[in-house]
Design a protein around this motif. Structure first.
Motif, PDB file in Angstrom:
ATOM      1  N   ALA A 439       0.367   2.396  38.457  1.00  0.00           N
ATOM      2  CA  ALA A 439      -0.129   2.245  39.831  1.00  0.00           C
ATOM      3  C   ALA A 439      -1.593   2.638  39.930  1.00  0.00           C
ATOM      4  N   MET A 440      -2.038   3.544  39.055  1.00  0.00           N
ATOM      5  CA  MET A 440      -3.461   3.916  38.990  1.00  0.00           C
ATOM      6  C   MET A 440      -3.782   4.267  37.545  1.00  0.00           C
ATOM      7  N   GLU A 441      -4.922   3.866  37.081  1.00  0.00           N
ATOM      8  CA  GLU A 441      -5.317   4.154  35.712  1.00  0.00           C
ATOM      9  C   GLU A 441      -5.453   5.666  35.527  1.00  0.00           C
ATOM     10  N   PRO A 442      -4.980   6.204  34.409  1.00  0.00           N
ATOM     11  CA  PRO A 442      -5.017   7.662  34.208  1.00  0.00           C
ATOM     12  C   PRO A 442      -6.395   8.283  34.372  1.00  0.00           C
ATOM     13  N   ASP A 443      -7.453   7.616  33.897  1.00  0.00           N
ATOM     14  CA  ASP A 443      -8.773   8.223  33.980  1.00  0.00           C
ATOM     15  C   ASP A 443      -9.396   8.120  35.378  1.00  0.00           C
ATOM     16  N   LYS A 444      -8.694   7.526  36.334  1.00  0.00           N
ATOM     17  CA  LYS A 444      -9.176   7.467  37.711  1.00  0.00           C
ATOM     18  C   LYS A 444      -8.409   8.401  38.647  1.00  0.00           C
ATOM     19  N   ILE A 445      -7.320   8.967  38.135  1.00  0.00           N
ATOM     20  CA  ILE A 445      -6.461   9.794  38.987  1.00  0.00           C
ATOM     21  C   ILE A 445      -7.166  11.071  39.419  1.00  0.00           C
ATOM     22  N   ALA A 446      -7.898  11.723  38.512  1.00  0.00           N
ATOM     23  CA  ALA A 446      -8.549  12.993  38.838  1.00  0.00           C
ATOM     24  C   ALA A 446      -9.547  12.823  39.974  1.00  0.00           C
ATOM     25  N   ALA A 447     -10.391  11.833  39.875  1.00  0.00           N
ATOM     26  CA  ALA A 447     -11.403  11.607  40.920  1.00  0.00           C
ATOM     27  C   ALA A 447     -10.744  11.240  42.245  1.00  0.00           C
ATOM     28  N   ALA A 448      -9.680  10.450  42.192  1.00  0.00           N
ATOM     29  CA  ALA A 448      -8.996  10.042  43.413  1.00  0.00           C
ATOM     30  C   ALA A 448      -8.358  11.243  44.104  1.00  0.00           C
ATOM     31  N   TYR A 449      -7.724  12.127  43.334  1.00  0.00           N
ATOM     32  CA  TYR A 449      -7.086  13.290  43.952  1.00  0.00           C
ATOM     33  C   TYR A 449      -8.135  14.282  44.462  1.00  0.00           C
ATOM     34  N   ALA A 450      -9.251  14.414  43.750  1.00  0.00           N
ATOM     35  CA  ALA A 450     -10.329  15.285  44.221  1.00  0.00           C
ATOM     36  C   ALA A 450     -10.850  14.807  45.567  1.00  0.00           C
ATOM     37  N   ASP A 502     -14.443  17.254  31.695  1.00  0.00           N
ATOM     38  CA  ASP A 502     -14.796  16.425  30.534  1.00  0.00           C
ATOM     39  C   ASP A 502     -13.605  16.130  29.628  1.00  0.00           C
ATOM     40  N   GLU A 503     -12.552  16.934  29.729  1.00  0.00           N
ATOM     41  CA  GLU A 503     -11.391  16.721  28.859  1.00  0.00           C
ATOM     42  C   GLU A 503     -10.696  15.415  29.239  1.00  0.00           C
ATOM     43  N   PRO A 504     -10.408  14.543  28.253  1.00  0.00           N
ATOM     44  CA  PRO A 504      -9.764  13.261  28.563  1.00  0.00           C
ATOM     45  C   PRO A 504      -8.382  13.457  29.182  1.00  0.00           C
ATOM     46  N   SER A 505      -8.000  12.524  29.996  1.00  0.00           N
ATOM     47  CA  SER A 505      -6.645  12.538  30.556  1.00  0.00           C
ATOM     48  C   SER A 505      -5.640  12.265  29.450  1.00  0.00           C
ATOM     49  N   ILE A 506      -4.415  12.752  29.651  1.00  0.00           N
ATOM     50  CA  ILE A 506      -3.327  12.506  28.698  1.00  0.00           C
ATOM     51  C   ILE A 506      -2.171  11.900  29.474  1.00  0.00           C
ATOM     52  N   ALA A 507      -1.705  10.753  29.023  1.00  0.00           N
ATOM     53  CA  ALA A 507      -0.626  10.045  29.719  1.00  0.00           C
ATOM     54  C   ALA A 507       0.479   9.695  28.736  1.00  0.00           C
ATOM     55  N   PHE A 508       1.715  10.072  29.072  1.00  0.00           N
ATOM     56  CA  PHE A 508       2.895   9.729  28.279  1.00  0.00           C
ATOM     57  C   PHE A 508       3.753   8.734  29.052  1.00  0.00           C
ATOM     58  N   ALA A 509       4.201   7.701  28.375  1.00  0.00           N
ATOM     59  CA  ALA A 509       5.064   6.704  29.010  1.00  0.00           C
ATOM     60  C   ALA A 509       6.425   7.311  29.318  1.00  0.00           C
ATOM     61  N   THR A 510       7.000   6.936  30.463  1.00  0.00           N
ATOM     62  CA  THR A 510       8.339   7.365  30.861  1.00  0.00           C
ATOM     63  C   THR A 510       9.294   6.178  30.784  1.00  0.00           C
ATOM     64  N   ASN A 511      10.575   6.456  30.949  1.00  0.00           N
ATOM     65  CA  ASN A 511      11.575   5.392  30.785  1.00  0.00           C
ATOM     66  C   ASN A 511      11.505   4.309  31.853  1.00  0.00           C
ATOM     67  N   ALA A 513       8.855   2.872  32.943  1.00  0.00           N
ATOM     68  CA  ALA A 513       7.573   2.167  32.771  1.00  0.00           C
ATOM     69  C   ALA A 513       6.422   2.866  33.469  1.00  0.00           C
ATOM     70  N   GLY A 514       6.671   4.055  34.013  1.00  0.00           N
ATOM     71  CA  GLY A 514       5.610   4.859  34.603  1.00  0.00           C
ATOM     72  C   GLY A 514       5.023   5.787  33.553  1.00  0.00           C
ATOM     73  N   VAL A 567       3.291   9.213  37.658  1.00  0.00           N
ATOM     74  CA  VAL A 567       2.640   7.994  38.144  1.00  0.00           C
ATOM     75  C   VAL A 567       3.607   6.828  37.976  1.00  0.00           C
ATOM     76  N   PRO A 568       3.894   6.092  39.049  1.00  0.00           N
ATOM     77  CA  PRO A 568       4.827   4.958  38.960  1.00  0.00           C
ATOM     78  C   PRO A 568       4.167   3.764  38.276  1.00  0.00           C
ATOM     79  N   PRO A 569       4.965   2.784  37.873  1.00  0.00           N
ATOM     80  CA  PRO A 569       4.394   1.589  37.250  1.00  0.00           C
ATOM     81  C   PRO A 569       3.683   0.727  38.282  1.00  0.00           C
ATOM     82  N   VAL A 570       2.847  -0.157  37.814  1.00  0.00           N
ATOM     83  CA  VAL A 570       2.126  -1.070  38.697  1.00  0.00           C
ATOM     84  C   VAL A 570       3.127  -1.947  39.450  1.00  0.00           C
ATOM     85  N   GLY A 571       2.864  -2.166  40.730  1.00  0.00           N
ATOM     86  CA  GLY A 571       3.752  -2.979  41.555  1.00  0.00           C
ATOM     87  C   GLY A 571       4.847  -2.190  42.227  1.00  0.00           C
TER      88      GLY A 571
END
Length: 592
Positions: A439-450, A502-511, A513-514, A567-571
Motif C-alpha cells: 500500500a506504501m513503499e517501505p522507504d516512504k513510510i517514515a516520512a509519511a508518518y512523520a 539514515d538507516e535503511p528500512s527493513i521489510a519482511f513479506a507476510t502471508n 502479501a503485505g 503494511v497491507p498489500p497494494v489494492g
C-alpha cells in the motif's frame, strides 16, 4: 538303516544350529569402521565437508585432538565456506580407492582467522583438550575445526561410522535346524515303531509237520537285541543317546536366540543402519523452476543469538559502555543507547531505552538468503508479561564473520496483532525499499508518518494510517506539540522538524502479501529566545545530555523514534497499522 538315518538327520540339525550361532560369534561382522587423518600444515582451520562425514551411512563419531584447546563446530557448508573466506585451511576428503580420509592444504591470502568461538553461524560448537562427539550430519552440513584462529588447527582427526551387525542367516539356519531336528525325531520314532512291529510272532505253513521250537537265546544275544531296540548298534549306543539328549537343548536355546531380534532375519532392501538426518532449515515448498533460498538462521540459533545479545545488553547497560554495546547494537538502536549512557553519567536515575527482556522468543522470522547482509525479525516476551511488554527485534548481520546486531528495537503496542508470517523453517523474503507491491513503499513510510505526527488529521498521509491503537500520536503528535508550544513563556518559541533516519528500512513479506516494516525518524525540537538577553533554561535529560544549564542562543533536542508497522498489500482497503515503537533522546546541544 532307519535308526542310522534318524541319527544322521539329528547331526545335520546340530550342524545347522551351530552354523547359525557361529554367525553371531566366529563370523560376526565388525560393529564400526574408523578412518584417521593427520594434518601437518600450519593452517588455522580444517574443514571436513559432508561428503567426507557421510563416507559411510550412519551416525558419525568424531575424535579431535591437538596441541592445546581444540574447537569444532558444525553449520551449513556455505556458511563455513564464507566464514573461512580466502584464509589458508585444510580440507579433509574421503578417498574411496584408498578407503580412508585424506587431507590437503589450500593456500590463502591470510594465515589466520578470527577466534571462531561463539560465532552466530554455528549450529553447535565444542571446545576442550580432546573432543569426542557424534553427529548425524545431513548433506548440506560441514564441520569446522580450529584452535583460536591463529595457531594451527588440531592435527589428529578421526571419524568412526557404525556398521550393520545384522546376521540375516541366523534365523533361517536355526529355524532350519529345528525343522530338521523335528524330522529326525520323527524318523527315530518311526524306526522304533517299525522295529517293534517286526519283532512280533510269525506263523509259517509247516505242511502239518511239527514246528521247530526256537533255540534258547544266549545271554549276549539278549543284550544285543536290547541295544537294537534302543536304536543303536553295539559300541555306538552311548554316543547315540548323548546325541539325542544334547541336540534338543542346543536347538531350544538357539531358537530363542534367533527369535529375539530382527537383525537375525533377512530384511529385504532396507538398511537398519541408515542414518536419520538431523533436521535443518529447508524450504517446505518450492515454486516450479524457482528454488527457495534457505533461512538465515534456525530457531535454535535465533534463541542463542538473543541470549547472547541480552547478556551483552545487561553488561553494557550496567557499565554504561558504548563500546561493549556496539558489539551487539547498531543503527537507531545503538543511537538510543549511546545517548542514554551519556545521560546516565550525569543522572543515574534516568531511564534506559527499550531493552530486550529476559524471556522466551515467541516468533522467529529469518530472511530467505544464502548471502550477506542477513536479517532476522524476532518477538521476545518477558517471563512476566504483565510488567514488560513484548518487544520486536530486527537483527542484521553484515558479513559471515560479523555478529548479528540489533538494528531496530521496539516495544509492542497493547493488543498489537502481528500478521501471519511464514514458519521459521522456511523464512521470508526481505522486500526492496521501493517495492511497489505494498500500500506504501517501505522507504516512504517514515516520512509519511512523520508528517502525520506533525500535522495530525490535516496531513496528506493521515488517511493511510490507522488511528485506533496508536498510542504514539498523543505522546509526540500534533496535539502534544501544540500544547508544549503554548506552555512556553513569551520570551521563547519552539519549532519542530523531522527527518528520516539514515538507516535503511527493513521489510519482511507476510502471508497476506503485505509486510512487516521497520523504519526510524528523528524528531527535533528547537527552543530559542524571542527577546534579546532572554535565556532558555534546560532540565532533565536535555540538561544532562547537552551539559548546558541555560543559553541565550537556544537549545536543540533530537529524539530518535523507531517504528514497526504492518503494511497491507497494494489494492487493499486496510490501513497501515503501528505495531510498536521506541522513543528516546539521542542528541541535545546549544544552537550554534
Amino acid at each position: 538303516m532307519r535308526f542310522v538315518l534318524a541319527v544322521i538327520t539329528l547331526v545335520i540339525a546340530a550342524l545347522l544350529v551351530l552354523l547359525g550361532l557361529a554367525q553371531r560369534t566366529v563370523f560376526a561382522p565388525p560393529d564400526s569402521v574408523t578412518s584417521s587423518v593427520t594434518t601437518t600444515s600450519s593452517a588455522p582451520v580444517t574443514i571436513i565437508p559432508a561428503s567426507a562425514l557421510k563416507a559411510y551411512p550412519g551416525r558419525e563419531s568424531i575424535h579431535i585432538e591437538g596441541d592445546g584447546t581444540s574447537f569444532a563446530a558444525y553449520a551449513k557448508t556455505a556458511d563455513i565456506t564464507a566464514w573461512v573466506g580466502d584464509s589458508a585451511h585444510n580440507t579433509v576428503s574421503y578417498d574411496a580407492s584408498l578407503k580412508k580420509l585424506v587431507s590437503k592444504t589450500v593456500e590463502g591470502t591470510s594465515g589466520s582467522v578470527p577466534d571462531p568461538r561463539d560465532s552466530d553461524l554455528w549450529y553447535t560448537e565444542f571446545s576442550g583438550q580432546a573432543l569426542n562427539f557424534s553427529l548425524d550430519a545431513p548433506d548440506d552440513i560441514s564441520l569446522i575445526v580450529a584452535t583460536d584462529g591463529t595457531k594451527p588447527a588440531p592435527s589428529n582427526l578421526s571419524v568412526s561410522w557404525p556398521l550393520s551387525t545384522a546376521t540375516p542367516l541366523v534365523g533361517p539356519l536355526v529355524t532350519a535346524g529345528l525343522l530338521v531336528f523335528l524330522i529326525g525325531i520323527g524318523l527315530f520314532v518311526w524306526a522304533i515303531v517299525h522295529h517293534r512291529r517286526t519283532r512280533g510272532p510269525r506263523r509259517s505253513s509247516g505242511g502239518g509237520r511239527r514246528p521247530k521250537l526256537p533255540r534258547a537265546e544266549r545271554q549276549g544275544s539278549v543284550r544285543s537285541s536290547r541295544r537294537a531296540a534302543l536304536g543303536a548298534s553295539a559300541g555306538k549306543g552311548s554316543r547315540g543317546r548323548r546325541m539325542v539328549a544334547v541336540v534338543p537343548i542346543v536347538l531350544v536355546g538357539a531358537l530363542g536366540l534367533a527369535g529375539c531380534s530382527s537383525d537375525y532375519w533377512p530384511q529385504g532392501s532396507s538398511d537398519s543402519t541408515a542414518a536419520t538426518a538431523t533436521p535443518t532449515p529447508s524450504a517446505s515448498a518450492e515454486a516450479p523452476g524457482d528454488a527457495l533460498q534457505p533461512p538465515a538462521v534456525t530457531v535454535a540459533q535465533a534463541k542463542r543469538i538473543i541470549e547472547r545479545i541480552v547478556s551483552v545488553q545487561t553488561r553494557a547497560d550496567k557499565a554504561g559502555s558504548t563500546d561493549l554495546a556496539s558489539t551487539r547494537f547498531t543503527g537507531p538502536a545503538l543511537e538510543q543507547r549511546t545517548a542514554s549512557y551519556a545521560i546516565r553519567k550525569n543522572d543515574d536515575s534516568a531511564a534506559l531505552p527499550v531493552s530486550i527482556p529476559t524471556g522466551s522468543v515467541t516468533l522467529t522470522l529469518p530472511q530467505q538468503t544464502d548471502s550477506w547482509p542477513r536479517t532476522v525479525f524476532a518477538l521476545v516476551k518477558d517471563n512476566d508479561s504483565t510488567k514488560v511488554a513484548p518487544v520486536g527485534v530486527m537483527l542484521t548481520q553484515e558479513s559471515a564473520r560479523d555478529a548479528f546486531k540489533v538494528d531496530y528495537l521496539v516495544g509492542l503496542e497493547a493488543g498489537a496483532e502481528i500478521p501471519k508470517v511464514a514458519p521459521a523453517t522456511t523464512g521470508a523474503a526481505r522486500l526492496a525499499p521501493d517495492v511497489k507491491l505494498l500500500a506504501m513503499e517501505p522507504d516512504k513510510i517514515a516520512a509519511a508518518y512523520a508528517d502525520v505526527l506533525k500535522d495530525g488529521k490535516e496531513s496528506a498521509s493521515a488517511a493511510a494510517f490507522q488511528t485506533s491503537g496508536d498510542t504514539l500520536r498523543p505522546k509526540i503528535g500534533k496535539s502534544y506539540k501544540d500544547k508544549k508550544a503554548a506552555a512556553l513563556p513569551a520570551t521563547a518559541k519552539i519549532a519542530y522538524s523531522s527527518s528520516v533516519n539514515d538507516e535503511p528500512s527493513i521489510a519482511f513479506a507476510t502471508n497476506d502479501a503485505g509486510a512487516i516494516v521497520s523504519v526510524a525518524i528523528n524528531e527535533t525540537e528547537t527552543v530559542t529566545p524571542t527577546k534579546k538577553g532572554a535565556e532558555v533554561n534546560t532540565e532533565g535529560e536535555v540538561k544532562s545530555l547537552s551539559g548546558v544549564d541555560k543559553s541565550t542562543k537556544g537549545i536543540e533536542a533530537t529524539y530518535g523514534v523507531e517504528l514497526l508497522f504492518s503494511v497491507p498489500p497494494v489494492g487493499s482497503d486496510d490501513k497501515i497499522v503501528l505495531l510498536g515503537f521506541s522513543q528516546a533522546l539521542i542528541s541535545a546541544k546549544e544552537v550554534s
